[in-house]
Design a protein around this motif. Sequence first.
Motif, PDB file in Angstrom:
ATOM      1  N   HIS A 116     131.272  -1.510 -32.415  1.00 11.44           N
ATOM      2  CA  HIS A 116     131.993  -0.568 -31.558  1.00 11.44           C
ATOM      3  C   HIS A 116     132.757  -1.298 -30.458  1.00 11.44           C
ATOM      4  O   HIS A 116     133.932  -0.993 -30.200  1.00 11.44           O
ATOM      5  CB  HIS A 116     130.994   0.411 -30.939  1.00 11.44           C
ATOM      6  CG  HIS A 116     131.564   1.228 -29.821  1.00 11.44           C
ATOM      7  ND1 HIS A 116     132.403   2.294 -30.038  1.00 11.44           N
ATOM      8  CD2 HIS A 116     131.432   1.119 -28.457  1.00 11.44           C
ATOM      9  CE1 HIS A 116     132.760   2.816 -28.870  1.00 11.44           C
ATOM     10  NE2 HIS A 116     132.182   2.118 -27.911  1.00 11.44           N
ATOM     11  N   LEU A 117     132.113  -2.279 -29.816  1.00 17.33           N
ATOM     12  CA  LEU A 117     132.764  -2.999 -28.715  1.00 17.33           C
ATOM     13  C   LEU A 117     133.938  -3.825 -29.214  1.00 17.33           C
ATOM     14  O   LEU A 117     135.006  -3.847 -28.577  1.00 17.33           O
ATOM     15  CB  LEU A 117     131.750  -3.893 -28.006  1.00 17.33           C
ATOM     16  CG  LEU A 117     130.709  -3.182 -27.136  1.00 17.33           C
ATOM     17  CD1 LEU A 117     129.700  -4.180 -26.589  1.00 17.33           C
ATOM     18  CD2 LEU A 117     131.384  -2.423 -26.000  1.00 17.33           C
ATOM     19  N   ARG A 118     133.752  -4.518 -30.327  1.00 14.88           N
ATOM     20  CA  ARG A 118     134.853  -5.353 -30.830  1.00 14.88           C
ATOM     21  C   ARG A 118     136.048  -4.494 -31.233  1.00 14.88           C
ATOM     22  O   ARG A 118     137.200  -4.847 -30.978  1.00 14.88           O
ATOM     23  CB  ARG A 118     134.370  -6.205 -32.003  1.00 14.88           C
ATOM     24  CG  ARG A 118     133.425  -7.332 -31.561  1.00 14.88           C
ATOM     25  CD  ARG A 118     133.371  -8.461 -32.580  1.00 14.88           C
ATOM     26  NE  ARG A 118     132.735  -9.642 -32.008  1.00 14.88           N
ATOM     27  CZ  ARG A 118     131.490 -10.025 -32.230  1.00 14.88           C
ATOM     28  NH1 ARG A 118     130.729  -9.310 -33.040  1.00 14.88           N
ATOM     29  NH2 ARG A 118     130.992 -11.114 -31.668  1.00 14.88           N
ATOM     30  N   LEU A 119     135.785  -3.360 -31.870  1.00 17.18           N
ATOM     31  CA  LEU A 119     136.887  -2.467 -32.234  1.00 17.18           C
ATOM     32  C   LEU A 119     137.525  -1.863 -30.987  1.00 17.18           C
ATOM     33  O   LEU A 119     138.757  -1.739 -30.907  1.00 17.18           O
ATOM     34  CB  LEU A 119     136.375  -1.356 -33.156  1.00 17.18           C
ATOM     35  CG  LEU A 119     136.026  -1.769 -34.586  1.00 17.18           C
ATOM     36  CD1 LEU A 119     135.427  -0.590 -35.351  1.00 17.18           C
ATOM     37  CD2 LEU A 119     137.269  -2.278 -35.311  1.00 17.18           C
ATOM     38  N   ALA A 120     136.693  -1.493 -30.003  1.00 14.65           N
ATOM     39  CA  ALA A 120     137.223  -0.892 -28.778  1.00 14.65           C
ATOM     40  C   ALA A 120     138.094  -1.889 -28.019  1.00 14.65           C
ATOM     41  O   ALA A 120     139.157  -1.530 -27.492  1.00 14.65           O
ATOM     42  CB  ALA A 120     136.076  -0.419 -27.888  1.00 14.65           C
ATOM     43  N   ILE A 121     137.652  -3.160 -27.962  1.00 17.20           N
ATOM     44  CA  ILE A 121     138.451  -4.184 -27.280  1.00 17.20           C
ATOM     45  C   ILE A 121     139.763  -4.406 -28.024  1.00 17.20           C
ATOM     46  O   ILE A 121     140.835  -4.525 -27.413  1.00 17.20           O
ATOM     47  CB  ILE A 121     137.657  -5.494 -27.167  1.00 17.20           C
ATOM     48  CG1 ILE A 121     136.503  -5.331 -26.171  1.00 17.20           C
ATOM     49  CG2 ILE A 121     138.555  -6.635 -26.717  1.00 17.20           C
ATOM     50  CD1 ILE A 121     135.594  -6.533 -26.090  1.00 17.20           C
ATOM     51  N   THR A 122     139.690  -4.463 -29.347  1.00 17.68           N
ATOM     52  CA  THR A 122     140.902  -4.664 -30.140  1.00 17.68           C
ATOM     53  C   THR A 122     141.891  -3.528 -29.921  1.00 17.68           C
ATOM     54  O   THR A 122     143.094  -3.760 -29.733  1.00 17.68           O
ATOM     55  CB  THR A 122     140.555  -4.773 -31.636  1.00 17.68           C
ATOM     56  OG1 THR A 122     139.625  -5.850 -31.826  1.00 17.68           O
ATOM     57  CG2 THR A 122     141.794  -5.023 -32.467  1.00 17.68           C
TER      58      THR A 122
END
Length: 596
Positions: free
Chosen positions: A103-109
């Motif tokens: 979730h965090l990696r997608l949200a940052i992207t």
Amino acid sequence: MSVKDKPAAGPVSRILRPVRGRLIVAAVLAAIGTMLTMVPLAGIAHIAQFSMGQAEVATGWVQMQNQVWRVVSVSLVCLFLGMTLISVGEMVAHLADNHITGHLRLAITRRLAKVPLGWFTSRASGEVKQAMQDDIGTLHSLTAHFFTTLGRTMGAILIAILYLFAMDWRMAIVSLLPFPLFFLFFSRATKASGANMQSFGAGMARINNAVVEFVNGIPVVKAFGVEGKAHGSYRGAVDAFAEAFTDFTRPLVSAMANAHAMITPVAVLGVVLAFGTLLVSLGWITPVEVLPFALVAPGICAPLLLLSYITHDLNNATAAAQRVHTLLETPVLETLAGESQQLPENAEIRVEQLGYSYDGQNPVLKNIGFTLKPGTVTAIVGASGSGKSTLARLLLRFFDPTEGRITLGGVDIRQIESAQLYRRIGFVLQEVRLIHASLRDNIALGRPSASQQEIEDAARTANIHQRILALPRGYDSVIGEDVQLSGGELQRVSIARAVLLDPPVLVLDEATAAADAENEVKLQQALSRFAQGRTLMVIAHRLDTVMHADQIILIDNGTICEQGRHHELLARKGRYARLWALGGYEQAKEQAVSSC
């Protein structure tokens, strides 16, 4: 307390909000499981009491055997049930960690896809890499291990304390005396090291940036033989981090040594036996009643030590969560307040009373105004630092203007959604960025569905087709593996990518700077043909490469000095004409140097 008065949640709480419920469940399961696994300790104490307290008669022996088997059965059931609950808790925590990491990696992207492109120019790549990779990796220990470990330690401590007080409140108080001293020393150590946590994190970020800069600069270092200077920034970062690490750990060493000495199992057992002997001599308890305390009280030491270790991990995770949260809160390109997103009607660009300042005080551009008509080529010329590249980046919406506006097809570009804007405005900048993929994939990056013929046509327009065919694997050659392209060749690949995207507007910021004179002329001719029906803006230093432009704009000190076609500007005999007579900015610069 009103909603407005409520304190803001901490960074860890904000980051873990999507999986907070799962982590609580995991911690509770681990706590209950640990409580159950400690039942056998109490069982051992009770078996010893049965053995020492029963009369050695047949009926007493049979009764004791029944009680022993009952205690053993309950202990084994609790042990296996507790281990199962702990395993389930660990599984829940790891699943939650997997969810929040993705979730965090997608949200940052997604967030970085919406931030102004100019944001990246003001950030070191190591800073972004630390937040996206290292800091999210640090959060793994928090989500996957911290809460279950906290549950296990708190469960063990809680059940042990309850059991001891149930046995004898006087011995319970005596047995727990070393632990408040542990918390006293531990709190002092944590407070002392916490004061240096920020400098510790800053030192780590500086090392990340220094490593990235050093690796990227290796070719220049080798070419110019400046290893000493090149290593200097990295050495400085390492030395600063070493100093910050020393400041961080120095208060911990003595305080933590004292704290750990207080709760070693031997120390706790010694306290239990000493006071137990005293209470036995006073006739307050029997010797067998000391046994549960000798077995259970030292067992609290390991959970407390584990608690101190995971608290240290929590400090690291808090700093990491803060950096990740900061990245997630990066300002994005917003639509004008009260305005809905619109689509432009054509490719005409109007720049109206444009002004921009990087720091809010010193203007880089002032009162800039001009029109780029469809199907025309406009050249922006001027000395280095005059504001040409800033103007190009405002047009591409790397950042928004301080004053005035830019419209595309009659629509303010701040009212156009980013994806729609970049479908209509293509750009090739001085610094070319290609992905680690084949040349075909790099050219088709904006149009993955493009056919091979379309890709080759774009490469021909950019004058790179023959160079690609000369490679052993042709268009399948992978950048960095099968082929190493020169700076001019990389720019031509980038231009081919922009041509294939077929945007109605194309911005070239010194796009041909790395090409040789012959290829630069061919590129200019190809781009002129490509500009038919499109709006083309070219940033250039060499005046001879833009003499055929439909419009030339000369910028000096952030303002428009002169504007018109090549022959019109020469006829005015102004600054452009003088620069043309000197051979352009580069030649004028050389003459100024030679005259000094």
